[in-house]
Every structure is written in C-alpha cells, then in structure tokens.
Design a protein around this motif. Structure first.
Motif, mmCIF file in Angstrom:
data_model
loop_
_atom_site.group_PDB
_atom_site.id
_atom_site.type_symbol
_atom_site.label_atom_id
_atom_site.label_comp_id
_atom_site.label_asym_id
_atom_site.label_seq_id
_atom_site.Cartn_x
_atom_site.Cartn_y
_atom_site.Cartn_z
ATOM 1 N N PRO A 117 0.777 -1.310 -0.010
ATOM 2 C CA PRO A 117 0.098 0.044 -0.105
ATOM 3 C C PRO A 117 0.820 1.218 -0.070
ATOM 4 C CG PRO A 117 -0.076 -1.169 2.287
ATOM 5 C CD PRO A 117 0.740 -1.791 1.246
ATOM 6 N N PRO A 118 0.292 2.433 -0.329
ATOM 7 C CA PRO A 118 1.026 3.605 -0.420
ATOM 8 C C PRO A 118 1.743 4.141 0.710
ATOM 9 C CG PRO A 118 -1.060 3.821 -1.660
ATOM 10 C CD PRO A 118 -1.094 2.460 -1.193
ATOM 11 N N GLU A 119 1.163 3.913 1.948
ATOM 12 C CA GLU A 119 1.771 4.146 3.155
ATOM 13 C C GLU A 119 2.906 3.531 3.607
ATOM 14 O OE1 GLU A 119 -1.900 1.946 3.803
ATOM 15 O OE2 GLU A 119 -1.560 3.568 2.788
ATOM 16 N N ALA A 120 2.956 1.917 3.081
ATOM 17 C CA ALA A 120 4.192 1.315 3.455
ATOM 18 C C ALA A 120 5.295 1.743 2.411
ATOM 19 C CB ALA A 120 3.798 -0.085 2.907
ATOM 20 N N ARG B 2 5.849 5.187 1.562
ATOM 21 C CA ARG B 2 6.047 6.263 2.101
ATOM 22 C C ARG B 2 6.973 5.913 3.200
ATOM 23 N NH1 ARG B 2 1.115 7.969 0.781
ATOM 24 N NH2 ARG B 2 0.241 7.628 2.679
ATOM 25 N N SER B 3 6.795 4.786 3.940
ATOM 26 C CA SER B 3 7.440 4.439 5.311
ATOM 27 C C SER B 3 8.625 3.957 4.781
ATOM 28 C CB SER B 3 6.554 3.168 6.304
ATOM 29 O OG SER B 3 5.537 3.839 6.642
ATOM 30 N N GLU C 273 10.865 7.015 4.010
ATOM 31 C CA GLU C 273 11.199 7.740 4.996
ATOM 32 C C GLU C 273 12.310 7.057 5.930
ATOM 33 O OE1 GLU C 273 7.686 8.223 7.531
ATOM 34 O OE2 GLU C 273 6.830 9.570 6.156
#
Length: 112
Positions: free
Chosen positions: A89-92, A94-95, A98
């Motif tokens: 997923p997109p949030e993974a 991004r993580s 980061e």
C-alpha cells in the motif's frame, strides 16, 4: 603453450634464435629455453616480446588465439523485471522512503 607461440612468431618473421635474443637483449641460450618451455620469461621480457611481435600477452600465454585481441572478462548481470513492492500500500512505500532518508542522515549522506 608459450614456447610454441614464441617459435611460431619467430619463424614467421624468419628470425634465428640469436637474432631475436639480440633484439630482446638476452642470451640465445636463455631464449632457447623459453621456446622449449624449460624456462619462462619474466613479465618484463614477456612485454618486450609482445611489443616486438605486436601481439598481446594474452596471445603469447595462450589465453586467446587472436594475436591482437585482449581477452575480455564477461560479466553477467541479473536483475528483476518485476517490482517486489508493487503490491504494498502507498503508506508502506512512504514508510520505506522515510526510513531510507533516516539512514542517509544517520550515516552522513545528504538527503535526496
């Protein structure tokens, strides 16, 4: 192999062992030992021989049968054609980005 190549090259140029030895600034006896594989020339002499006959040292040593072609080391690279993160997923993603920035900062690399 070296001795055979030396003899072949010398005979192609119609040189005697003495003439070639003189050109290389070595004794005829020393050169004769090279041709019968009783002795091997040092690296400096191998380079002189290669230069004299305008061949590569790879050719002299039997690494290639092409007198003027250096044997190339073949490198094979493998890479993935699929994206192993495409199902995240997109949030993974991004993580992960980061985390990569954090590691760059921690280990002295400038952020991109």
């Amino acid at each position: 192999m070296l001795g055979e190549r030396l003899k072949q090259l010398r005979e192609q140029k119609k040189l005697t062992q003495q003439e070639l030895a003189d050109a290389l600034n070595i004794s005829r006896g020393t050169y004769a030992h090279y041709e019968i594989n009783r002795r091997e020339p040092d690296d400096s002499t191998k380079l002189k021989i290669a230069d004299f006959f305008d061949v590569t040292t790879d050719y002299l040593l039997g690494r290639t049968d092409e007198p003027n072609t250096v044997k190339k080391i073949q490198t094979i690279a493998a890479h993935r054609t699929d994206d192993p993160m495409s199902d995240l997923p997109p949030e993974a993603i991004r993580s992960i980005e980061e985390f990569k920035e954090l590691m760059r900062i921690k280990y002295g690399k400038k952020p991109t």
